[in-house]
Design a protein around this motif. Structure first.
Motif, mmCIF file in Angstrom:
data_model
loop_
_atom_site.group_PDB
_atom_site.id
_atom_site.type_symbol
_atom_site.label_atom_id
_atom_site.label_comp_id
_atom_site.label_asym_id
_atom_site.label_seq_id
_atom_site.Cartn_x
_atom_site.Cartn_y
_atom_site.Cartn_z
ATOM 1 N N ARG A 11 -0.407 4.865 -2.171
ATOM 2 C CA ARG A 11 0.148 3.620 -1.449
ATOM 3 C C ARG A 11 1.280 4.118 -0.465
ATOM 4 N NH1 ARG A 11 0.044 5.428 -7.414
ATOM 5 N NH2 ARG A 11 -1.069 3.495 -8.856
ATOM 6 N N GLY A 12 1.582 3.138 -0.033
ATOM 7 C CA GLY A 12 1.983 3.464 1.645
ATOM 8 C C GLY A 12 1.958 1.882 2.396
ATOM 9 N N VAL A 13 2.339 2.193 3.704
ATOM 10 C CA VAL A 13 2.594 0.986 4.662
ATOM 11 C C VAL A 13 0.920 0.147 5.300
ATOM 12 C CG1 VAL A 13 3.560 -0.444 5.961
ATOM 13 C CG2 VAL A 13 5.441 0.559 4.495
ATOM 14 N N PRO A 14 0.827 -0.117 5.740
ATOM 15 C CA PRO A 14 -0.644 -0.454 6.223
ATOM 16 C C PRO A 14 0.083 -0.221 8.047
ATOM 17 C CG PRO A 14 -0.808 -1.602 4.829
ATOM 18 C CD PRO A 14 0.593 -1.202 5.205
ATOM 19 N N VAL A 15 -0.655 0.498 8.848
ATOM 20 C CA VAL A 15 -0.337 0.605 10.105
ATOM 21 C C VAL A 15 0.215 -0.691 10.688
ATOM 22 C CG1 VAL A 15 -0.780 1.641 12.693
ATOM 23 C CG2 VAL A 15 -1.379 2.707 10.710
ATOM 24 N N ARG A 16 -0.963 -2.066 9.971
ATOM 25 C CA ARG A 16 -0.455 -3.431 10.671
ATOM 26 C C ARG A 16 0.949 -3.631 10.542
ATOM 27 N NH1 ARG A 16 -4.769 -5.925 11.828
ATOM 28 N NH2 ARG A 16 -5.949 -5.063 10.781
ATOM 29 N N GLU A 33 -8.291 0.160 17.063
ATOM 30 C CA GLU A 33 -8.362 -0.983 15.588
ATOM 31 C C GLU A 33 -8.869 -0.772 14.714
ATOM 32 O OE1 GLU A 33 -8.276 -5.012 16.193
ATOM 33 O OE2 GLU A 33 -9.322 -4.434 18.403
ATOM 34 N N ARG A 34 -9.507 -0.399 14.990
ATOM 35 C CA ARG A 34 -10.465 -0.290 13.190
ATOM 36 C C ARG A 34 -9.777 0.006 12.905
ATOM 37 N NH1 ARG A 34 -14.570 3.101 11.671
ATOM 38 N NH2 ARG A 34 -14.823 4.340 14.189
ATOM 39 N N GLY A 35 -9.164 1.043 13.468
ATOM 40 C CA GLY A 35 -7.820 1.945 11.695
ATOM 41 C C GLY A 35 -6.523 1.632 11.586
ATOM 42 N N LEU A 36 -6.324 -0.041 11.443
ATOM 43 C CA LEU A 36 -4.600 -0.603 11.595
ATOM 44 C C LEU A 36 -4.419 -0.832 9.844
ATOM 45 C CD1 LEU A 36 -4.976 -3.602 14.163
ATOM 46 C CD2 LEU A 36 -3.575 -1.065 13.923
ATOM 47 N N ASP A 37 -5.698 -0.433 9.397
ATOM 48 C CA ASP A 37 -5.005 -0.255 7.250
ATOM 49 C C ASP A 37 -5.518 1.086 6.659
ATOM 50 O OD1 ASP A 37 -5.937 -3.283 6.892
ATOM 51 O OD2 ASP A 37 -8.520 -2.950 7.413
ATOM 52 N N ARG A 38 -5.050 2.166 8.075
ATOM 53 C CA ARG A 38 -5.043 3.097 7.957
ATOM 54 C C ARG A 38 -3.791 2.864 6.850
ATOM 55 N NH1 ARG A 38 -7.490 8.257 9.989
ATOM 56 N NH2 ARG A 38 -9.755 6.790 10.867
ATOM 57 N N VAL A 39 -3.123 3.767 5.869
ATOM 58 C CA VAL A 39 -1.836 3.808 5.052
ATOM 59 C C VAL A 39 -1.357 4.689 5.597
ATOM 60 C CG1 VAL A 39 -0.844 4.032 3.345
ATOM 61 C CG2 VAL A 39 -2.428 2.848 3.330
ATOM 62 N N VAL A 40 0.776 4.480 6.154
ATOM 63 C CA VAL A 40 1.252 5.353 6.621
ATOM 64 C C VAL A 40 2.351 5.253 5.158
ATOM 65 C CG1 VAL A 40 3.361 5.515 7.711
ATOM 66 C CG2 VAL A 40 1.551 3.882 8.332
ATOM 67 N N LEU A 133 10.761 4.446 6.787
ATOM 68 C CA LEU A 133 10.892 5.587 5.900
ATOM 69 C C LEU A 133 11.627 4.270 4.573
ATOM 70 C CD1 LEU A 133 11.871 8.321 6.689
ATOM 71 C CD2 LEU A 133 9.477 7.633 5.525
ATOM 72 N N THR A 134 11.858 3.258 4.973
ATOM 73 C CA THR A 134 13.082 2.884 4.192
ATOM 74 C C THR A 134 11.822 1.779 3.791
ATOM 75 O OG1 THR A 134 15.074 2.779 5.635
ATOM 76 C CG2 THR A 134 14.784 0.869 4.645
ATOM 77 N N ASP A 135 11.138 0.970 4.954
ATOM 78 C CA ASP A 135 9.903 -0.155 4.229
ATOM 79 C C ASP A 135 8.786 0.768 3.124
ATOM 80 O OD1 ASP A 135 8.857 -2.432 4.217
ATOM 81 O OD2 ASP A 135 6.930 -2.230 6.025
ATOM 82 N N ARG A 139 8.921 -0.766 -0.631
ATOM 83 C CA ARG A 139 7.312 -1.190 -1.397
ATOM 84 C C ARG A 139 7.028 -0.727 -2.323
ATOM 85 N NH1 ARG A 139 3.377 -3.549 3.144
ATOM 86 N NH2 ARG A 139 4.458 -4.436 4.553
ATOM 87 N N GLN A 140 7.375 0.750 -2.638
ATOM 88 C CA GLN A 140 6.930 1.465 -3.825
ATOM 89 C C GLN A 140 8.327 1.163 -4.613
ATOM 90 O OE1 GLN A 140 6.795 5.746 -2.618
ATOM 91 N NE2 GLN A 140 5.027 5.665 -2.034
ATOM 92 N N ALA A 141 9.414 0.918 -4.547
ATOM 93 C CA ALA A 141 10.701 0.140 -5.593
ATOM 94 C C ALA A 141 10.326 -1.025 -5.794
ATOM 95 C CB ALA A 141 11.588 -0.145 -5.086
#
Length: 557
Positions: A11-16, A33-40, A133-135, A139-141
């Motif tokens: 659970r997090g925010v995708p790099v894109r 570019e292939r890793g833009l769906d990795r999660v931060v 971090l706010t984003d 999202r988690q909330a």
């Protein structure tokens, strides 16, 4: 979101999405570019040379390049090391300590799919930290709020006495798309469209339907793991969550949504739904266990002729939902002995329970008043005989559905079908016919055989011989070398003998079927008579040979 390598829900925010934040306006993706769906999930700042031991998975690493200025030649190795630690991305400011990144470093990042982002010169790290971090927290909330709303709605459904169909309907309202509850091997238990259980399959394109369902209508659970699944059709999202209660696997909750990508909040709602469905299924199983034992005991008495007065038996069966005052057939499906469960199956229930459940679902689609009872190694079905379809054909269709395409951890089984009976008093006889047909079908066709009692012919008589050694001895004495030798010449002679007997010793027709010259066939007949005796003129010897050939076709002797 789910990582491809581990299948773990992240659970997090995708790099894109991080790149779309205002604090990163003007940022440039340099590689990966292939890793833009990795999660931060978290952020870190690298300004010391030994940052590597302190990095964590799913981290956005920010740097000015200060610790890298003295050793630019090691940046390629650094990319490999950061990738091994499952870093989300690297954000770097150029111009102060590093003017540019080496080409081999960028090539390595492209190769492993690690995003390298050039940060704008005028942005401060604390602005990035605060906004990202706010984003993440927002999202988690939102995910938790949506999950909590779904939990309250589902609990209300269960407290109101709703069954699995009510849960799937409520989930469909909350999530959109089609929601199904299946058995662990993919058999449909409930759907958000109760009027048409195949609606989920019809919503998808044909290619997608084939990816989701096999020919028997079973959802291909073995193709999906916990979370959102990837399909060739990008317009259809699929998510699956197991229904677990302790050590028992009770099935799957599946969401099929056309037109949108499924996210982590969908998975969380499905997880809440799976817990709710486990409560409903556990309650239903407890009730069914008591009913099944009672029904199983009564079915034993019925098939043994101990059920009592026929009129009372008919009324009692009607109270159980069974109709036996009509033309009936008995079907016996037996699990193959000695076959071990599929080690890849996640279903921890006993095989006979899954087997009985599958048969019950398939039979009641055709006959809601049929009796389906499972025992330790067999399932017994007493169902109405169709006036339009032969019993054997009906049962073959049901066997195809129960078997599926072999996915889901199913075991093979043999099936026998009785004659049609019109009197409940004849059910014990029909049961024995079905059991005998299942046994002979296994002997004739091997595991998975299907046999109709009326089609057994002489095998019905042979199966009644209790001493299999005597049958084997008779076969060997009658056929001699033809009984056991498997060389090419012996096999050809045996084939010639079988066709000759099938054509009632018509030499010309046998030669035509086998594509032999007439004289060649006469030579072979002479050779067969030297081995077996004058079977062309001795009708009794011919009968013995035909019986011996039938015995040879039987397995398990």
């Amino acid at each position: 979101m789910r990582t491809a390598s581990t299948g773990t829900l992240v659970r997090g925010v995708p790099v894109r999405d991080v790149l779309s934040l205002s604090s990163l306006s003007g940022a440039e993706l340099m590689a990966g570019e292939r890793g833009l769906d990795r999660v931060v999930q978290r952020l870190n700042v690298m300004e010391v040379p030994d940052i590597l031991p302190w990095t964590k998975p799913h981290e956005l690493l920010l740097t000015t390049g200060y610790p890298l200025r003295e050793t630019p030649q090691s940046l390629c190795d650094l990319v490999t090391a950061l990738e091994s630690r499952r870093l989300a991305a690297v954000g770097i400011k150029l111009g102060r300590y590093l003017d540019e990144l080496p080409a081999d470093m960028l090539a390595a990042a492209d190769r492993v799919g690690l995003p390298i982002i050039r940060l704008p010169d005028d942005v401060a790290f604390d602005d990035i930290l605060n906004q990202v971090l706010t984003d993440i927290l927002n999202r988690q909330a939102a995910v938790l709020a949506r999950s909590e709303e779904a939990h309250r709605a589902l609990v209300s459904v269960v407290l109101a006495g709703g069954a699995l169909e009510a849960i799937t309907d409520e989930l469909s309202r909350l999530l959109g798309g089609t929601v199904m509850v299946t058995t662990p091997d993919g058999r449909l238990l409930a759907s958000s469209d109760s009027r048409n259980e195949d609606e989920a399959a019809r919503q998808a394109a044909p290619a997608t339907r084939r990816a989701l369902f096999d020919a028997s209508g079973r959802f291909r659970v073995e193709r999906f793991k916990h979370g959102a699944g990837a399909l060739e059709d990008p317009g259809t999202g699929v998510a699956l969550v197991p229904i677990l209660a302790g050590a028992l696997d009770h099935g799957r909750v599946v969401l099929i949504s056309a037109g949108r990508t499924l996210d982590e909040s969908d998975i969380q709602v499905l997880e809440r739904a799976a817990a709710t469905a486990a409560l409903v299924i556990t309650k239903d199983l407890a009730v069914a266990a008591v009913e099944s034992k009672y029904q199983g005991d009564f079915m034993r008495d019925l098939l043994a002729g101990r059920a009592g007065d026929p009129a009372h038996t008919v009324r009692h069966c009607a109270s159980l939902g069974w109709a036996i005052d009509r033309p009936l057939i008995v079907v016996v499906a037996q699990l193959e002995p000695g076959e071990s469960p599929d080690p890849d199956s996640d279903d921890l229930r006993p095989a006979h329970e899954r087997f009985a459940t599958a048969w019950g679902m398939v039979v009641r689609e055709r006959d809601a008043r049929a009796a389906v009872v499972g025992y330790s190694q067999e399932v017994v079905v007493v169902m109405g005989a169709s006036q339009r379809t032969a019993p054997g054909e009906t049962v073959r269709q049901m066997v195809t559905q129960v078997s599926g395409d072999g996915g889901g951890g199913r075991r093979s089984f043999s099936t026998g079908v009785s004659r049609v009976v019109t009197d409940p008093a004849l059910l014990p006889e029909a049961y024995e016919q079905a059991r005998r047909a299942a046994k002979v079908g296994r002997q004739m066709h091997g595991p998975g055989g299907i046999a109709d009692f009326d089609s057994l012919g002489v095998y019905r008589l042979l199966s009644l011989v209790p001493d299999s050694a005597e049958l084997t001895s008779f076969m060997r004495e009658t056929l001699g070398e033809l009984a056991s030798r498997e060389d090419e010449e012996t096999t050809d002679l045996r084939t010639t003998l079988e066709v000759l007997l099938d054509t009632n010793l018509n030499v010309a027709e046998t030669a035509r079927i086998l594509h032999f010259h007439y004289n060649t066939l006469r030579y072979r007949i002479g050779k067969l008579e030297r081995l077996l005796g004058a079977f062309t003129t001795d009708s009794h010897l011919r009968l013995n040979i035909m019986l011996a050939l039938q015995v040879r076709r039987m397995r398990g002797l």
